[in-house]
Write an enzyme that holds these catalytic residues in place. Structure first.
Site, PDB file in Angstrom:
ATOM      1  N   CYS A 184       1.366  -1.379  -0.545  1.00 48.61           N
ATOM      2  CA  CYS A 184       0.235  -0.156  -0.128  1.00 48.61           C
ATOM      3  C   CYS A 184       0.686   0.847   0.381  1.00 48.61           C
ATOM      4  CB  CYS A 184      -1.469  -0.120   1.191  1.00 48.61           C
ATOM      5  SG  CYS A 184      -0.435   0.321   2.799  1.00 48.61           S
ATOM      6  N   TRP A 185       0.473   2.279   0.255  1.00 43.60           N
ATOM      7  CA  TRP A 185       0.666   3.561   0.905  1.00 43.60           C
ATOM      8  C   TRP A 185       2.577   3.438   1.213  1.00 43.60           C
ATOM      9  CZ3 TRP A 185       3.078   7.520  -1.368  1.00 43.60           C
ATOM     10  CH2 TRP A 185       3.205   8.172  -0.298  1.00 43.60           C
TER      11      TRP A 185
END
Length: 352
Positions: free
Chosen positions: A97-98
């Protein structure tokens, strides 16, 4: 308890070991940039992510987490029932993810519970982005040779011919979806984001052999609206150049072949010509517009080359003021046979 592995290794060889690279960020984040070869299986879509984030800041952290958990669970279940439904027991996904936080951990936890051998990117997309930025800002060690020449000398097509022969090539215009001029956008294709442009460059550059020549078309710092990274730009400025020279008439004919979308879309051509008003007199612009609307594309191409592009090219070379090592390659034609001959000359040069 964590039941999946983590990794910081995002090299080409490491990424190739996984059966799928899964980006669980929202579609908007994914569209801006992502790891090469990744697929997007968001645990929260753009609207859901915004809604949970607003609730987190303005209402209640606990309620936002409960809301996010419910949405995430439904979305992960849907991915397992659809995109991942046919994956075998030996399936090995890499997930990020980020920054390697709750979104990717949620997906990794569920997929590992299924029995799949899951690996999570430590630091998430941010780790990849940091690596790309650092690599492209650093001094380049590749042996770069620029394919240079005035507008219409088929530089991009020559790059493709070299690539077909197994030579190392970076096509910046192709990676940027832009042909590097006011006429140069790709029909029906938007330019990638700056981050995605840089990812494309690094993905290509890091898989090349630094000991072999790498051919790049001589460009300005901007390819359309995308900036060439500073490390690569500095290497390009210091590189040797192969300068293609061809008669104006032949260059005009080549431009007509290279820009068929402009001849097929007079409105687009007219708007592009109007964009040159800051560089040309009103009388000249009117004359070019008349040619465009009448379909006189060959004389228009000659006029644009002689009155606009060649002077701009000469000004740019004077402005840069660099002392380049260059070799001129003259050609009377820019057809396929002539470009093949130019490629022969370039390849022979490297073996001398």
């Amino acid at each position: 308890m964590q039941s999946f592995a983590t990794t910081k290794d995002l090299s080409s060889d490491a990424l190739a070991q996984y059966d799928a690279i899964i980006d669980v960020r929202s579609p908007g984040e994914f569209a801006e940039d992502h790891l090469p070869g990744a697929i997007n299986l968001p645990v929260l879509d753009d609207e859901e992510r915004a809604h949970v984030g607003t609730h987190y800041k303005q209402v209640s952290v606990f309620e936002a987490r409960r809301m996010g958990a419910a949405l995430t669970s439904r979305n992960i279940a849907r991915h397992i029932e659809t995109v991942l439904a046919d994956k075998p027991k030996a399936f090995r996904p890499l997930i990020y993810c980020w920054r390697g936080g709750m979104r990717s951990s949620s997906m990794a936890t569920v997929l590992s519970a299924v029995g799949w051998k899951v690996t999570l990117v430590h630091g998430g997309y941010r780790r990849w982005r940091d690596q790309v930025r650092e690599a492209l800002e650093a001094e380049q060690t590749h042996k770069i040779t620029l394919i240079d020449g005035q507008t219409g000398t088929a530089k991009t097509r020559l790059l493709h011919v070299l690539a077909e022969r197994g030579e190392q090539v970076i096509d910046l215009e192709g990676l940027a979806h832009h042909r590097g001029s006011i006429f140069g956008d790709f029909a029906g294709e938007d330019q990638p984001s700056q981050k995605a442009f840089e990812t494309r460059i690094w993905t290509r550059l890091r898989n090349l052999d630094p000991a072999r020549p790498t051919y790049i078309e001589a460009e300005s710092k901007l390819v359309g609206r995308r900036r060439v990274p500073v490390g690569l730009w500095n290497a390009m400025q210091a590189a040797d150049r192969l300068v293609i020279k061809a008669p104006v008439e032949e260059r005009a004919r080549y431009l007509m072949r290279a820009y068929p979308d402009l001849a097929a879309n007079t409105d687009k051509l007219v708007q592009a010509i109007k964009g040159l008003r800051q560089f040309q007199s009103g009388e000249t612009i009117t004359e070019w517009l008349t040619m465009a609307e009448a379909g006189d594309f060959h004389p228009l191409a000659i006029a644009l080359v002689e009155a606009h592009y060649d002077p701009a090219y000469d000004r740019a070379r004077r402005r840069d003021g660099a002392e380049w090592a260059e070799r001129v390659l003259d050609t009377a034609s820019l057809d396929d046979a002539a470009l093949s001959d130019l490629a022969d000359q370039i390849c022979e040069r490297e073996t001398v």
